[in-house]
Design a protein around this motif. Structure first.
Motif, PDB file in Angstrom:
ATOM      1  N   ASP A   1      -2.544 -13.772  13.110  1.00  0.00           N
ATOM      2  CA  ASP A   1      -3.315 -12.531  13.246  1.00  0.00           C
ATOM      3  C   ASP A   1      -2.831 -11.445  12.292  1.00  0.00           C
ATOM      4  O   ASP A   1      -3.565 -10.516  12.007  1.00  0.00           O
ATOM      5  N   ARG A   2      -1.619 -11.544  11.828  1.00  0.00           N
ATOM      6  CA  ARG A   2      -1.010 -10.478  11.046  1.00  0.00           C
ATOM      7  C   ARG A   2      -0.906 -10.828   9.567  1.00  0.00           C
ATOM      8  O   ARG A   2       0.070 -10.482   8.934  1.00  0.00           O
ATOM      9  N   ARG A   3      -1.835 -11.452   9.019  1.00  0.00           N
ATOM     10  CA  ARG A   3      -1.774 -11.764   7.592  1.00  0.00           C
ATOM     11  C   ARG A   3      -1.884 -10.467   6.802  1.00  0.00           C
ATOM     12  O   ARG A   3      -2.733  -9.628   7.068  1.00  0.00           O
ATOM     13  N   THR A   4      -1.023 -10.328   5.843  1.00  0.00           N
ATOM     14  CA  THR A   4      -1.015  -9.099   5.065  1.00  0.00           C
ATOM     15  C   THR A   4      -1.621  -9.336   3.693  1.00  0.00           C
ATOM     16  O   THR A   4      -1.472 -10.401   3.103  1.00  0.00           O
ATOM     17  N   ASP A   5      -2.260  -8.301   3.241  1.00  0.00           N
ATOM     18  CA  ASP A   5      -2.870  -8.326   1.918  1.00  0.00           C
ATOM     19  C   ASP A   5      -1.814  -7.868   0.912  1.00  0.00           C
ATOM     20  O   ASP A   5      -1.302  -6.754   1.021  1.00  0.00           O
ATOM     21  N   PRO A   6      -1.458  -8.702  -0.045  1.00  0.00           N
ATOM     22  CA  PRO A   6      -0.428  -8.318  -1.023  1.00  0.00           C
ATOM     23  C   PRO A   6      -0.769  -7.025  -1.764  1.00  0.00           C
ATOM     24  O   PRO A   6       0.114  -6.222  -2.057  1.00  0.00           O
TER      25      PRO A   6
ATOM     26  N   ALA B   1      -2.453  -4.456  -0.561  1.00  0.00           N
ATOM     27  CA  ALA B   1      -2.220  -3.343   0.361  1.00  0.00           C
ATOM     28  C   ALA B   1      -0.727  -3.070   0.513  1.00  0.00           C
ATOM     29  O   ALA B   1      -0.297  -1.913   0.560  1.00  0.00           O
ATOM     30  N   VAL B   2       0.052  -4.136   0.582  1.00  0.00           N
ATOM     31  CA  VAL B   2       1.501  -3.978   0.677  1.00  0.00           C
ATOM     32  C   VAL B   2       2.036  -3.307  -0.584  1.00  0.00           C
ATOM     33  O   VAL B   2       2.881  -2.408  -0.523  1.00  0.00           O
TER      34      VAL B   2
ATOM     35  N   LEU C   1       4.006   0.203  -0.615  1.00  0.00           N
ATOM     36  CA  LEU C   1       5.361   0.319  -1.160  1.00  0.00           C
ATOM     37  C   LEU C   1       5.420   1.308  -2.319  1.00  0.00           C
ATOM     38  O   LEU C   1       6.397   2.054  -2.460  1.00  0.00           O
ATOM     39  N   ALA C   2       4.389   1.350  -3.131  1.00  0.00           N
ATOM     40  CA  ALA C   2       4.346   2.300  -4.239  1.00  0.00           C
ATOM     41  C   ALA C   2       4.292   3.734  -3.710  1.00  0.00           C
ATOM     42  O   ALA C   2       4.963   4.636  -4.238  1.00  0.00           O
ATOM     43  N   ALA C   3       3.528   3.958  -2.650  1.00  0.00           N
ATOM     44  CA  ALA C   3       3.448   5.289  -2.049  1.00  0.00           C
ATOM     45  C   ALA C   3       4.791   5.697  -1.457  1.00  0.00           C
ATOM     46  O   ALA C   3       5.248   6.834  -1.619  1.00  0.00           O
TER      47      ALA C   3
END
Length: 80
Positions: A6-11, A13-14, A18-20
């Motif tokens: 359920d928690r697949r992350t979009d690279p 978005a990550v 991280l840049a922010a």
């Protein structure tokens, strides 16, 4: 279904997140470095003032009233 599925992350978005976060940290680092520069300048100024103080024994001490151990003059309205 497991939690991981359920928690697949979009690279992408990550990466944006991280840049922010890195930008925020860089801003804070800049503020800290400015504060360190201000403290360094204050330390330098105080050190310079201390360096310019006369050494012990170079200045004249204020006259002390020989009759009183405190060096203070008695109040004119008070009788002992």
């Amino acid at each position: 279904m497991t939690r991981d599925a359920d928690r697949r992350t979009d690279p992408a978005a990550v990466t944006v997140s991280l840049a922010a976060e890195a930008a925020v940290l860089e801003g804070r680092l800049g503020m800290i470095l400015e504060a360190i520069d201000e403290v360094d300048a204050l330390i330098h100024a105080v050190s310079e003032k201390i360096r310019r103080l006369p050494a012990a024994g170079e200045h004249a001490a204020p006259p002390v009233d020989e009759g009183h151990a405190t060096g203070l003059a008695p109040s004119p309205t008070r009788c002992l």
